[in-house]
Design a protein around this motif. Structure first.
Motif, PDB file in Angstrom:
ATOM      1  N   ILE A 199       0.836  -1.201   0.000  1.00 25.31           N
ATOM      2  CA  ILE A 199       0.000   0.000   0.000  1.00 25.31           C
ATOM      3  C   ILE A 199       0.870   1.250   0.000  1.00 25.31           C
ATOM      4  O   ILE A 199       2.052   1.211   0.370  1.00 25.31           O
ATOM      5  CB  ILE A 199      -0.950   0.039   1.221  1.00 25.31           C
ATOM      6  N   TYR A 200       0.280   2.366  -0.451  1.00 26.93           N
ATOM      7  CA  TYR A 200       0.904   3.672  -0.358  1.00 26.93           C
ATOM      8  C   TYR A 200       0.301   4.397   0.839  1.00 26.93           C
ATOM      9  O   TYR A 200      -0.900   4.683   0.855  1.00 26.93           O
ATOM     10  CB  TYR A 200       0.661   4.492  -1.625  1.00 26.93           C
ATOM     11  N   LEU A 201       1.127   4.681   1.845  1.00 21.94           N
ATOM     12  CA  LEU A 201       0.653   5.387   3.029  1.00 21.94           C
ATOM     13  C   LEU A 201       0.744   6.888   2.807  1.00 21.94           C
ATOM     14  O   LEU A 201       1.757   7.390   2.306  1.00 21.94           O
ATOM     15  CB  LEU A 201       1.492   5.004   4.257  1.00 21.94           C
ATOM     16  N   LYS A 202      -0.301   7.607   3.215  1.00 18.57           N
ATOM     17  CA  LYS A 202      -0.346   9.062   3.088  1.00 18.57           C
ATOM     18  C   LYS A 202      -0.649   9.661   4.452  1.00 18.57           C
ATOM     19  O   LYS A 202      -1.789   9.570   4.930  1.00 18.57           O
ATOM     20  CB  LYS A 202      -1.422   9.478   2.077  1.00 18.57           C
ATOM     21  N   PRO A 203       0.354  10.243   5.121  1.00 10.04           N
ATOM     22  CA  PRO A 203       0.116  10.822   6.447  1.00 10.04           C
ATOM     23  C   PRO A 203      -0.924  11.927   6.399  1.00 10.04           C
ATOM     24  O   PRO A 203      -1.008  12.690   5.435  1.00 10.04           O
ATOM     25  CB  PRO A 203       1.491  11.375   6.852  1.00 10.04           C
TER      26      PRO A 203
END
Length: 206
Positions: A199-203
């Motif tokens: 997955i691509y994590l986006k804070p």
């Protein structure tokens, strides 16, 4: 108990306590990525809890009890993707069911999919819909990701605690999207995305 039986039981506990929970958490992340409206409701619930805490306060049991919608999301995940696909059972006494005689010693394979995907108990069973767990509980012995009766999983409350604490910490910090949109699912001891669900994590930006 001999050494082999002791080792076998220890391995069963280790696998049951690790693989099943990690599988459940993986599919929670999968469904939250696929259903932004569900993610937003979970985020709303978890942020209300986060805002009620001091900067150094940890989650407590009262906080866990407030995670009602989040737990419905977990239950719907467990309905569609139960971590244990099933198990063999041995009949301990002769009995008759629906006109058929089942003899003692007969081995059967039990799977939660037999009721989890049954439209009689869960209308539109292939749809991911956490709202189906609002209100009355499912008919007894139809929702059985932890088994049921005298052999129900002794770690079910620990699993609930573990999954909800994980959800709180990841959802309040990140949004994410799947790196492989149509990743296939494989079945080993538990169902798992074939590439491990990258997955691509986006804070969050507060």
């Amino acid at each position: 108990m001999n050494d082999i039986l002791i080792a076998s039981n220890i391995m069963a506990l280790l696998i049951a306590g690790h693989d099943t929970t990690s599988s459940a958490i993986t599919f929670v992340l999968k469904y939250l990525a696929e259903f932004p409206n569900v993610y937003n409701e979970v985020l709303k619930e978890q942020m209300e809890i986060a805002r009620s805490k001091g900067p150094n306060d940890l989650l407590n049991w009262d906080d866990i009890k407030k995670m009602k919608y989040s737990w419905n999301v977990v239950r719907e995940t467990l309905r569609l993707m139960p971590p244990s696909p099933g198990t063999f059972r041995e009949v301990i006494t002769d009995f008759t069911y629906a006109g058929f005689t089942i003899p003692k010693g007969w081995k059967t394979f039990w799977t939660p999919y037999s009721t989890h995907k049954n439209a009689k108990y869960f209308p539109n069973p292939e749809k991911f819909d956490p709202s189906r767990f609002e209100g009355d509980s499912p008919t007894p012995y139809t929702f059985v990701p932890f088994g049921g009766g005298p052999r129900i999983c002794p770690g079910r409350e620990y699993a609930r605690l573990e999954i909800l604490v994980f959800m709180h910490n990841v959802v309040t910090r990140f949004k994410w999207e799947k790196a492989i949109p149509n990743e296939k699912i494989t079945l080993k001891l538990s169902p798992i995305p074939i590439n491990g669900l990258p997955i691509y994590l986006k804070p969050h930006k507060y």
